[in-house]
Design an enzyme around this catalytic site. Structure first.
Site, PDB file in Angstrom:
ATOM      1  N   ASP A  96       0.846  -1.195   0.000  1.00 57.00           N
ATOM      2  CA  ASP A  96       0.000   0.000   0.000  1.00 57.00           C
ATOM      3  C   ASP A  96       0.885   1.251   0.000  1.00 57.00           C
ATOM      4  O   ASP A  96       2.114   1.162   0.075  1.00 57.00           O
ATOM      5  CB  ASP A  96      -0.970  -0.005   1.210  1.00 57.00           C
ATOM      6  CG  ASP A  96      -0.237   0.041   2.551  1.00 57.00           C
ATOM      7  OD1 ASP A  96       0.614   0.944   2.750  1.00 57.00           O
ATOM      8  OD2 ASP A  96      -0.499  -0.814   3.431  1.00 57.00           O
ATOM      9  N   HIS A 111       8.408  -5.713  -1.443  1.00 56.43           N
ATOM     10  CA  HIS A 111       7.478  -6.583  -2.179  1.00 56.43           C
ATOM     11  C   HIS A 111       6.704  -5.845  -3.267  1.00 56.43           C
ATOM     12  O   HIS A 111       5.659  -6.317  -3.706  1.00 56.43           O
ATOM     13  CB  HIS A 111       6.507  -7.259  -1.199  1.00 56.43           C
ATOM     14  CG  HIS A 111       7.168  -8.293  -0.327  1.00 56.43           C
ATOM     15  ND1 HIS A 111       6.580  -8.850   0.784  1.00 56.43           N
ATOM     16  CD2 HIS A 111       8.390  -8.879  -0.415  1.00 56.43           C
ATOM     17  CE1 HIS A 111       7.401  -9.724   1.346  1.00 56.43           C
ATOM     18  NE2 HIS A 111       8.509  -9.758   0.642  1.00 56.43           N
ATOM     19  N   CYS A 119       5.699  -3.619 -17.485  1.00 55.61           N
ATOM     20  CA  CYS A 119       5.414  -4.205 -18.799  1.00 55.61           C
ATOM     21  C   CYS A 119       6.395  -5.348 -19.057  1.00 55.61           C
ATOM     22  O   CYS A 119       7.605  -5.162 -18.978  1.00 55.61           O
ATOM     23  CB  CYS A 119       5.517  -3.145 -19.894  1.00 55.61           C
ATOM     24  SG  CYS A 119       5.229  -3.847 -21.531  1.00 55.61           S
ATOM     25  N   CYS A 141       5.162   1.166 -24.622  1.00 53.37           N
ATOM     26  CA  CYS A 141       5.525   0.482 -25.881  1.00 53.37           C
ATOM     27  C   CYS A 141       4.322   0.127 -26.744  1.00 53.37           C
ATOM     28  O   CYS A 141       4.477  -0.479 -27.800  1.00 53.37           O
ATOM     29  CB  CYS A 141       6.361  -0.770 -25.588  1.00 53.37           C
ATOM     30  SG  CYS A 141       5.434  -2.110 -24.820  1.00 53.37           S
ATOM     31  N   LEU A 206       0.502  -8.008  17.692  1.00 53.12           N
ATOM     32  CA  LEU A 206      -0.635  -8.371  18.548  1.00 53.12           C
ATOM     33  C   LEU A 206      -0.344  -9.623  19.343  1.00 53.12           C
ATOM     34  O   LEU A 206      -0.913  -9.841  20.407  1.00 53.12           O
ATOM     35  CB  LEU A 206      -1.872  -8.657  17.678  1.00 53.12           C
ATOM     36  CG  LEU A 206      -2.575  -7.485  17.020  1.00 53.12           C
ATOM     37  CD1 LEU A 206      -3.779  -8.003  16.235  1.00 53.12           C
ATOM     38  CD2 LEU A 206      -3.021  -6.468  18.064  1.00 53.12           C
TER      39      LEU A 206
HETATM   40  N1  APR Z   1      -0.913  -4.134  15.303  1.00 52.93           N
HETATM   41  C1  APR Z   1       0.202  -4.933  15.324  1.00 52.93           C
HETATM   42  N2  APR Z   1       0.260  -6.125  14.714  1.00 52.93           N
HETATM   43  C2  APR Z   1      -0.822  -6.557  14.067  1.00 52.93           C
HETATM   44  C3  APR Z   1      -2.020  -5.794  13.992  1.00 52.93           C
HETATM   45  C4  APR Z   1      -2.035  -4.541  14.666  1.00 52.93           C
HETATM   46  N3  APR Z   1      -3.098  -3.741  14.659  1.00 52.93           N
HETATM   47  N4  APR Z   1      -2.940  -6.490  13.275  1.00 52.93           N
HETATM   48  C5  APR Z   1      -2.329  -7.624  12.902  1.00 52.93           C
HETATM   49  N5  APR Z   1      -1.066  -7.665  13.370  1.00 52.93           N
HETATM   50  C6  APR Z   1      -0.042  -8.705  13.154  1.00 52.93           C
HETATM   51  C7  APR Z   1      -0.573 -10.115  13.150  1.00 52.93           C
HETATM   52  O1  APR Z   1      -0.553 -10.665  14.471  1.00 52.93           O
HETATM   53  C8  APR Z   1       0.407 -10.818  12.227  1.00 52.93           C
HETATM   54  O2  APR Z   1       1.516 -11.338  12.943  1.00 52.93           O
HETATM   55  O3  APR Z   1       0.467  -8.475  11.860  1.00 52.93           O
HETATM   56  C9  APR Z   1       0.925  -9.701  11.310  1.00 52.93           C
HETATM   57  C10 APR Z   1       0.445  -9.786   9.881  1.00 52.93           C
HETATM   58  O4  APR Z   1       0.970 -10.934   9.322  1.00 52.93           O
HETATM   59  P1  APR Z   1       0.750 -11.313   7.782  1.00 52.93           P
HETATM   60  O5  APR Z   1      -0.696 -11.166   7.432  1.00 52.93           O
HETATM   61  O6  APR Z   1       1.380 -12.623   7.559  1.00 52.93           O
HETATM   62  O7  APR Z   1       1.517 -10.128   6.999  1.00 52.93           O
HETATM   63  P2  APR Z   1       3.057 -10.010   6.650  1.00 52.93           P
HETATM   64  O8  APR Z   1       3.907 -10.585   7.719  1.00 52.93           O
HETATM   65  O9  APR Z   1       3.284  -8.605   6.253  1.00 52.93           O
HETATM   66  O10 APR Z   1       3.164 -10.925   5.359  1.00 52.93           O
HETATM   67  C11 APR Z   1       4.396 -11.006   4.694  1.00 52.93           C
HETATM   68  O11 APR Z   1       3.424 -12.355   2.987  1.00 52.93           O
HETATM   69  O12 APR Z   1       1.724 -12.903   1.555  1.00 52.93           O
HETATM   70  C12 APR Z   1       2.910 -12.259   1.682  1.00 52.93           C
HETATM   71  O13 APR Z   1       3.778 -10.644   0.234  1.00 52.93           O
HETATM   72  C13 APR Z   1       2.867 -10.800   1.295  1.00 52.93           C
HETATM   73  O14 APR Z   1       4.167  -8.970   2.206  1.00 52.93           O
HETATM   74  C14 APR Z   1       3.378 -10.098   2.531  1.00 52.93           C
HETATM   75  C15 APR Z   1       4.176 -11.184   3.219  1.00 52.93           C
END
Ligand code: APR
Length: 239
Positions: A96, A111, A119, A141, A206
């Site tokens: 984002d 990422h 492209c 292109c 969390l």
């Molecule tokens: N505050 C702090 N932590 C939080 C909150 C919050 N409000 N909400 C969720 N979390 C934590 C969750 O407990 C979890 O450990 O954020 C983490 C999100 O984990 P994922 O969904 O696995 O995201 P991420 O670690 O960024 O994923 C890594 O995986 O699918 C791929 O490319 C994608 O960049 C992504 C990568």
């Protein structure tokens, strides 16, 4: 940090940073991957087999950026970036644009980004805010059907790895926010930082994660509350 007036800081962020803004995380309840195999939408194989579906998934995510705003954690990290006396690098796994919208500049998207496309014919990377489909014509292109989201999919090599590794060579404080620690190479950065001599490794999440044991300081709570608190603490120590 005691004894160091200009400590080097690396911050790694994941989906938890943007969760309170309303951007869904990948894993866990209501996560984007809940009930889906990630490979169905986030792999080069999926893009080859069912490009319409992959485009729909990323169109939906790109469009949803119009409905969200940076939260207190994004703003606090920008305050840290601007005030930090040592070197500062924010590495995000998030695709984002909420960090930029909060004012972040020392930021690497490892990422990729939802608002960028690439492209496959001319290799140009372009800013893009609209929907994409299998017949969209490349503005550079003029070839149709060769545009893809500039997202690093499973099996692809993340961006900026060299620059990130260099920053980890001399990091003093490593902060990791809102990532589940299951996707490499990002999941290995805490261990890498520790092996290079980082004395302080702070995790905000969390809950406990796969990589929690690598941190010297684990803070359980929401990014929206814990990040502003940590930023004030760190700045008080060094300024
Ligand atoms: N505050 C702090 N932590 C939080 C909150 C919050 N409000 N909400 C969720 N979390 C934590 C969750 O407990 C979890 O450990 O954020 C983490 C999100 O984990 P994922 O969904 O696995 O995201 P991420 O670690 O960024 O994923 C890594 O995986 O699918 C791929 O490319 C994608 O960049 C992504 C990568």
């Amino acid at each position: 940090m005691a004894g160091l007036t200009h400590p080097n800081l690396v911050v790694l962020t994941g989906a938890g940073l943007s969760a309170e803004s309303g951007v869904p995380t990948f894993r866990g309840t209501y996560g984007l991957w809940e009930g889906h195999h990630v490979e169905e939408v986030a792999s080069p194989q999926a893009f080859k087999a069912v490009p319409e579906m992959v485009h729909r998934f990323y169109n939906m995510r790109r469009a949803s950026l119009k409905t969200v705003e940076p939260n207190a954690a994004h703003h606090a990290l920008v305050r840290l970036e601007k005030a930090w006396p040592g070197s500062f690098l924010h590495v995000t796994q998030n695709v984002d644009d909420l960090n930029e919208r909060a004012g972040a500049e020392k930021l690497l998207h490892m990422h990729g980004q939802l608002k960028k496309i690439r492209c496959l014919n001319c290799r140009n990377v372009m800013h893009w805010e609209e929907d994409l489909d299998i017949s969209t014509v490349c503005p550079e292109c003029a070839t149709a059907g060769k545009l893809r989201p500039d997202i690093v999919w499973f099996g692809e090599v993340p961006y900026h790895i060299e620059e990130i590794s260099q920053a980890l060579e001399t990091v003093d404080i490593f902060v990791c926010i809102g990532t589940s620690g299951v996707v490499y190479p990002a999941a290995g950065f805490a261990r890498q930082a520790a092996s290079k001599g980082a004395k302080r490794l702070i995790e905000i999440n969390l809950e406990a994660t796969e990589i929690s044991s690598h941190f010297t300081d684990q803070r359980q709570g929401t990014a929206g509350e814990e990040v502003p608190r940590l930023v004030e603490e760190l700045l008080k120590e060094v300024l």
